[in-house]
Design an enzyme around this catalytic site. Sequence first.
Site, mmCIF file in Angstrom:
data_model
loop_
_atom_site.group_PDB
_atom_site.id
_atom_site.type_symbol
_atom_site.label_atom_id
_atom_site.label_comp_id
_atom_site.label_asym_id
_atom_site.label_seq_id
_atom_site.Cartn_x
_atom_site.Cartn_y
_atom_site.Cartn_z
ATOM 1 N N LYS A 7 8.837 7.964 11.084
ATOM 2 C CA LYS A 7 7.378 7.810 11.465
ATOM 3 C C LYS A 7 6.903 6.936 12.344
ATOM 4 O O LYS A 7 6.074 7.064 13.110
ATOM 5 C CB LYS A 7 6.552 7.713 10.123
ATOM 6 C CG LYS A 7 5.318 6.970 10.274
ATOM 7 C CD LYS A 7 4.109 7.851 10.329
ATOM 8 C CE LYS A 7 2.694 7.205 10.174
ATOM 9 N NZ LYS A 7 2.697 5.878 10.450
ATOM 10 N N HIS B 290 6.824 5.673 1.912
ATOM 11 C CA HIS B 290 7.594 4.633 1.599
ATOM 12 C C HIS B 290 8.606 4.946 0.377
ATOM 13 O O HIS B 290 9.793 4.528 0.316
ATOM 14 C CB HIS B 290 6.865 3.445 0.895
ATOM 15 C CG HIS B 290 5.773 2.966 1.773
ATOM 16 N ND1 HIS B 290 4.411 3.240 1.876
ATOM 17 C CD2 HIS B 290 6.095 2.203 2.809
ATOM 18 C CE1 HIS B 290 3.661 2.504 2.737
ATOM 19 N NE2 HIS B 290 4.824 1.882 3.407
ATOM 20 N N ALA C 196 0.954 -1.313 0.148
ATOM 21 C CA ALA C 196 0.004 0.094 -0.008
ATOM 22 C C ALA C 196 0.877 1.269 0.010
ATOM 23 O O ALA C 196 0.938 2.067 0.737
ATOM 24 C CB ALA C 196 -1.020 -0.003 1.086
ATOM 25 N N LEU C 197 1.694 1.274 -0.844
ATOM 26 C CA LEU C 197 2.988 2.141 -0.982
ATOM 27 C C LEU C 197 2.606 3.572 -1.264
ATOM 28 O O LEU C 197 1.754 3.977 -2.031
ATOM 29 C CB LEU C 197 3.890 1.841 -2.073
ATOM 30 C CG LEU C 197 4.491 0.242 -1.841
ATOM 31 C CD1 LEU C 197 5.394 0.048 -3.075
ATOM 32 C CD2 LEU C 197 5.162 0.157 -0.583
ATOM 33 N N HIS C 198 3.091 4.645 -0.482
ATOM 34 C CA HIS C 198 2.813 6.050 -0.628
ATOM 35 C C HIS C 198 4.142 6.813 -0.724
ATOM 36 O O HIS C 198 5.143 5.930 -0.608
ATOM 37 C CB HIS C 198 1.817 6.559 0.431
ATOM 38 C CG HIS C 198 2.357 6.223 1.670
ATOM 39 N ND1 HIS C 198 3.420 6.575 2.383
ATOM 40 C CD2 HIS C 198 1.653 5.352 2.584
ATOM 41 C CE1 HIS C 198 3.553 6.149 3.450
ATOM 42 N NE2 HIS C 198 2.264 5.108 3.935
ATOM 43 N N GLN D 45 2.342 -9.227 13.471
ATOM 44 C CA GLN D 45 2.394 -7.894 14.260
ATOM 45 C C GLN D 45 1.100 -7.383 14.182
ATOM 46 O O GLN D 45 0.963 -6.031 14.701
ATOM 47 C CB GLN D 45 3.526 -7.013 13.559
ATOM 48 C CG GLN D 45 2.970 -6.556 12.140
ATOM 49 C CD GLN D 45 4.468 -5.735 11.314
ATOM 50 O OE1 GLN D 45 4.950 -6.361 10.851
ATOM 51 N NE2 GLN D 45 4.075 -4.264 11.463
HETATM 52 P P1 PAJ Z 1 5.011 -0.188 6.666
HETATM 53 O O1 PAJ Z 1 3.797 0.629 7.770
HETATM 54 O O2 PAJ Z 1 4.456 -0.647 5.156
HETATM 55 O O3 PAJ Z 1 6.286 0.715 6.685
HETATM 56 C C1 PAJ Z 1 7.263 0.452 6.062
HETATM 57 C C2 PAJ Z 1 8.368 1.693 6.237
HETATM 58 O O4 PAJ Z 1 8.052 2.741 5.662
HETATM 59 C C3 PAJ Z 1 8.586 1.647 7.602
HETATM 60 O O5 PAJ Z 1 10.179 1.843 7.926
HETATM 61 C C4 PAJ Z 1 7.912 2.996 8.094
HETATM 62 O O6 PAJ Z 1 8.364 3.665 9.119
HETATM 63 C C5 PAJ Z 1 8.009 3.811 6.585
HETATM 64 N N1 PAJ Z 1 6.938 4.860 6.541
HETATM 65 C C6 PAJ Z 1 5.758 4.798 6.675
HETATM 66 N N2 PAJ Z 1 5.235 5.997 6.489
HETATM 67 C C7 PAJ Z 1 6.078 6.950 6.347
HETATM 68 C C8 PAJ Z 1 6.102 8.177 6.210
HETATM 69 N N3 PAJ Z 1 4.961 8.961 6.261
HETATM 70 N N4 PAJ Z 1 7.227 8.865 6.234
HETATM 71 C C9 PAJ Z 1 8.562 8.101 6.174
HETATM 72 N N5 PAJ Z 1 8.534 6.834 6.347
HETATM 73 C C10 PAJ Z 1 7.237 6.241 6.386
HETATM 74 O O7 PAJ Z 1 6.668 -0.252 9.341
HETATM 75 C C11 PAJ Z 1 6.336 -1.451 8.587
HETATM 76 O O8 PAJ Z 1 5.499 -1.491 7.191
HETATM 77 C C12 PAJ Z 1 6.428 -2.865 9.165
HETATM 78 O O9 PAJ Z 1 6.332 -2.897 10.593
HETATM 79 C C13 PAJ Z 1 7.686 -3.368 8.729
HETATM 80 C C14 PAJ Z 1 8.919 -2.894 9.252
HETATM 81 C C15 PAJ Z 1 7.854 -3.544 7.232
HETATM 82 C C16 PAJ Z 1 7.672 -5.040 9.232
HETATM 83 O O10 PAJ Z 1 6.580 -5.628 8.953
#
Ligand code: PAJ
Length: 257
Positions: A149, A37, A32-34, A61
């Site tokens: 974050k 990410h 669900a990349l933004h 988790q």
């Molecule tokens: P997820 O929520 O998909 O986030 C993946 C990575 O993107 C994490 O390191 C998170 O801190 C970073 N991220 C998310 N939103 C952000 C934003 N607005 N600004 C900067 N970085 C952002 O975090 C996870 O997945 C999981 O816990 C994971 C580490 C993949 C383990 O399952």
Amino acid sequence: MKVFTELPDWRAERRAERRAGIGLGLVPTMGALHEGHLSLVRRSLDENDRTLVSIFVNPTQFNDPTDLAAYPQPLESDLALLREAGVHYAIVPRRDTLYPDGYRYRVVETERSRAYEGAHRPGHFDGVLTVVLKLLQIADADRAYFGEKDWQQLELVRGLAEAFFLPTAIVGCPTVRDADGLALSSRNSRLSSDERRRAPAFHRALVAAPSADLARRALETGGFDVDYVEDDGDRRLAAVRLGGVRLIDNVPLGSDR
Ligand code: PAJ
């Protein structure tokens, strides 16, 4: 971009590249990349010869099964975004591939994982640390990128790497926000338009309030259900619920606020 689902295929690829001295950056995600990410992805592309992005909605988790069931999984558009960004490799493992042991073996941190997020989401960080250890082992990367974050997650992953002498450097990246201050999150898409309009008050209160207590009061007045607002060292950490959606954020305290 090469997409892997099977670990031996990826490992063969990586072995050959490591032998050739080719560096690798890993960006672990749940899809669900933004833009948040993608900021990690760009940093990795800048700093390494090759970049691997993992997409895996890690069930261990999620302490709340409804949250897991509602987690968006737009795999094809995620892969398209990564391709467009110039990512070299994606790994999209199946659940039983990453957990051949059925989660009998897990990483447990006994102190800092119990506060804040951990206090409200029992077992959450055991799941995070376990899957991160697996992903780091599988990737064999020189660097791995995590967002500020999820401040507590970043700190715990740094601690994991240190405690187990992991060879991968953990790199923290700044939080990416919408213009109105709301931290980008896959969960934001679940906010109604009215909730989305009210959501930026979360970040505003964290930045503006002179104490954590006053931030909590401002948030409660603004209609948020507050899980916690706490000052820890030079950081203010918070989680709230707005309607059915849980939001987390953190801001620096002191001069750079
Ligand atoms: P997820 O929520 O998909 O986030 C993946 C990575 O993107 C994490 O390191 C998170 O801190 C970073 N991220 C998310 N939103 C952000 C934003 N607005 N600004 C900067 N970085 C952002 O975090 C996870 O997945 C999981 O816990 C994971 C580490 C993949 C383990 O399952």
